[in-house]
Design an enzyme around this catalytic site. Structure first.
Site, PDB file in Angstrom:
ATOM      1  N   CYS A  85       0.810  -1.224   0.000  1.00 50.09           N
ATOM      2  CA  CYS A  85       0.000   0.000   0.000  1.00 50.09           C
ATOM      3  C   CYS A  85       0.842   1.272   0.000  1.00 50.09           C
ATOM      4  O   CYS A  85       0.314   2.365  -0.172  1.00 50.09           O
ATOM      5  CB  CYS A  85      -0.946  -0.023   1.189  1.00 50.09           C
ATOM      6  SG  CYS A  85      -1.881  -1.562   1.262  1.00 50.09           S
ATOM      7  N   LYS A 334     -10.319   5.723   4.261  1.00 51.00           N
ATOM      8  CA  LYS A 334     -11.629   5.198   4.630  1.00 51.00           C
ATOM      9  C   LYS A 334     -12.742   5.716   3.731  1.00 51.00           C
ATOM     10  O   LYS A 334     -13.593   4.955   3.291  1.00 51.00           O
ATOM     11  CB  LYS A 334     -11.929   5.565   6.093  1.00 51.00           C
ATOM     12  CG  LYS A 334     -13.348   5.253   6.554  1.00 51.00           C
ATOM     13  CD  LYS A 334     -13.588   3.747   6.670  1.00 51.00           C
ATOM     14  CE  LYS A 334     -15.013   3.420   7.099  1.00 51.00           C
ATOM     15  NZ  LYS A 334     -15.950   3.399   5.961  1.00 51.00           N
ATOM     16  N   HIS A 338      -8.931   3.650  -1.347  1.00 49.74           N
ATOM     17  CA  HIS A 338      -7.558   3.187  -1.191  1.00 49.74           C
ATOM     18  C   HIS A 338      -7.149   2.270  -2.352  1.00 49.74           C
ATOM     19  O   HIS A 338      -7.028   1.058  -2.189  1.00 49.74           O
ATOM     20  CB  HIS A 338      -7.444   2.452   0.152  1.00 49.74           C
ATOM     21  CG  HIS A 338      -6.080   1.962   0.494  1.00 49.74           C
ATOM     22  ND1 HIS A 338      -4.921   2.571   0.052  1.00 49.74           N
ATOM     23  CD2 HIS A 338      -5.676   0.888   1.239  1.00 49.74           C
ATOM     24  CE1 HIS A 338      -3.869   1.900   0.534  1.00 49.74           C
ATOM     25  NE2 HIS A 338      -4.296   0.874   1.232  1.00 49.74           N
TER      26      HIS A 338
END
Lengths: 391, 135
Positions: A85, A334, A338
């Site tokens: 990520c 959130k 993402h």
């Protein structure tokens, strides 16, 4: 080393089921960044691209090469970065180094991901590849599980009853959705309440659906240039003043340091030290809130709050505009979404716009913001931090 | 430099409920699961030792969303256990209904067994620690 500036930025809308491929999304973001920079694609000397799961989601490796061809850069060197990520931020950090060193004057960096095509179970499987395949996956490791383990440990370590911690974690998600409402690029435009969070599906105890960021599609890109070139191209370059990156072993290998992530403390110290600033000097922060508990852990390790105290800060609004340190005014992972390869570039996009003062129209400008911090986490604990400055 | 205790050997022992680690002759720390070097001091003078497999739960989660191919396993409880010899390892808690596991299990003493993940199209077959309460 030379000073390096962000001269142009681009960002697609983050969404489910993008009709575009990873390359097409990245090309859209990149052309916006290139046009803002007042350059042409042929002026770019190299590309640094984060992409994590193209192999699984589209059967597509090497997106970086197809991307530079797609936007008419003439066979320039293009490299792919994979740090789960944190891939996009890793790519930007390396891009920074190549310009700072004097080797290149103008480069493009960013990331792209099209994760939703995999569906939840394949996406959960492939995301789990960023835990240890020998020591973690056999136990049924998933990423929500990793942060759920940290949440229970956090409650135990700091003596915060789980019921109280759950409310603090919910406050993080509620704030993210409030700001996500104002971000046109966000995946969700939906206000949620503490009650919505606490009534949502239990993914892995104690993390419920609204403690977790979604799977997302999207891309973001930035053009970096040396200070000398940047000043010729645009009126208001935003400078990268500090960088940091560190790595961790599998979760259990980090032992007693948990629930803190030492890699974050090392990486952010590198960035603060290089920029010659302290946490209290930062005006705006985009941090890696893949899960609500991750925000608390990150904000403490970055030096904004004492250990065990970040939840109270969110509940008191200290992380909102006007608070002690505005955090994730984009809506965060959130609410904004993402798309993992793109997330770091998206954070840099957000902080750059804040430092340029371009968020007034969206009703989420941190007034007078001069210094911003980017924090991105990949896998069990690759962390990259960047400090951006308006001058 | 030769790898002292490769995954294959460690895993073969774990399938017989034997937990193997590495004792460092420089600092005395025990590393488990094995690494190339000591997890404490990076020393390379290491001896293979058998650990007791006893320890206490430091944290847990009960998971309802599994990766592809493992949906039939939910709900299941993942734990991090601090072994008596010092290292922390990940495993499952297997002698309690996962839906009833709460913070009360933290600090409880457990002993090691194993269960085998048969492998999928990406990762090979591997045993993992399966803990039960040490009463």
């Amino acid at each position: 080393m030379r000073r390096v500036a962000v001269v142009g930025i681009g960002h697609t809308k983050f969404c489910f089921n993008s009709p575009l491929t990873s390359v097409e999304m990245l090309s859209e973001a990149a052309m916006d960044a290139i046009n803002e920079s007042n350059i042409a694609p042929k002026d770019i000397q190299a590309a640094f691209i984060g992409n994590v799961l193209g192999d699984f989601s589209e059967g597509q490796g090497m997106v970086q090469s197809y991307f530079i061809n797609d936007i008419g850069c003439d066979q320039i060197p293009a490299s792919r970065f994979e740090g789960a990520c944190a891939s996009g931020t890793m790519a930007i950090r390396d891009a920074y180094m190549w310009v700072a060193s004097g080797y290149y004057d103008i480069v493009i960096a960013g990331g792209t991901e099209r994760a939703t095509a995999m569906g939840t179970s394949l996406a959960t499987r492939t995301f789990a590849m960023f835990g240890d395949s020998r020591w973690e996956f056999p136990s049924g490791f998933t990423f929500p599980a990793a942060f759920a383990l940290l949440a229970h440990l956090y409650s135990d370590r700091y003596g915060i009853p789980m019921k109280k911690l759950k409310e603090q974690m919910a406050a993080v998600s509620v704030q993210s959705h409030q700001y996500g409402m104002k971000n046109p690029n966000a995946q969700f435009h939906e206000e949620i309440t503490i009650d919505d969070v606490l009534k949502s599906f239990m993914v892995t105890t104690p993390l419920q659906l609204h403690d977790c960021c979604p799977f997302s599609d999207g891309a973001a890109a930035v053009v970096l240039a040396s200070e000398e070139v940047a000043k010729k191209l645009i009126d208001k370059p935003i400078y990268i003043k500090g960088i940091g990156q560190a790595s961790s072993p599998q979760l259990a290998g980090q032992r007693k340091f948990l629930p803190r992530l030492r890699a974050r403390e090392l990486a952010s110290q590198q960035a603060y030290s290089m920029a010659g600033v302290r946490p209290e000097d930062i005006d705006i922060c985009e941090l890696h809130d893949c899960f609500s508990i991750a925000s608390l852990i990150a904000a403490e390790s970055l030096g904004f709050f004492e250990f065990g105290k970040a939840g109270e800060a969110w509940e008191k609004g200290e992380t909102k505009i006007g608070g002690k340190i505005p955090i994730n005014i984009s809506g965060g992972l959130k609410s904004k979404g993402h798309p993992i390869g793109a997330t770091g570039a998206s954070q840099v996009y957000e902080v750059t716009r804040q430092l340029r003062g371009q968020m007034v129209d969206q009703g989420r400008q941190v007034e007078g913001a001069k210094l911003g911090l980017v924090d991105t986490l990949g896998g069990d604990g690759v962390i990259v931090n960047l400090i951006l400055s308006a001058n | 430099m030769e790898y002292k205790l490769p995954f294959k050997e460690y895993n073969k022992a774990l399938r017989r409920n034997k937990l193997m680690g590495l004792k460092c002759n420089k600092c005395g720390a025990v590393t488990c699961p094995p690494m190339m070097v000591c997890n404490e001091c990076s020393g390379t003078d290491l001896d293979i030792v058998q650990l007791t497999g006893n320890g206490k739960i430091v944290t847990f989660t009960t998971t309802n969303v599994a990766p592809e191919g493992r949906q039939n396993e939910v709900p299941y409880t993942i734990v991090l256990v601090e072994l008596n010899e010092g290292p922390w390892i990940m495993g499952n808690l297997v002698d309690m209904d996962p839906t009833t596991v709460t913070m009360d299990v933290i600090g409880k003493e457990v002993k090691l067994g194993n269960r085998v993940f048969p492998g999928d199209k990406y990762s090979g077959s591997a045993a993992r620690p399966a803990f039960s309460f040490d009463s």
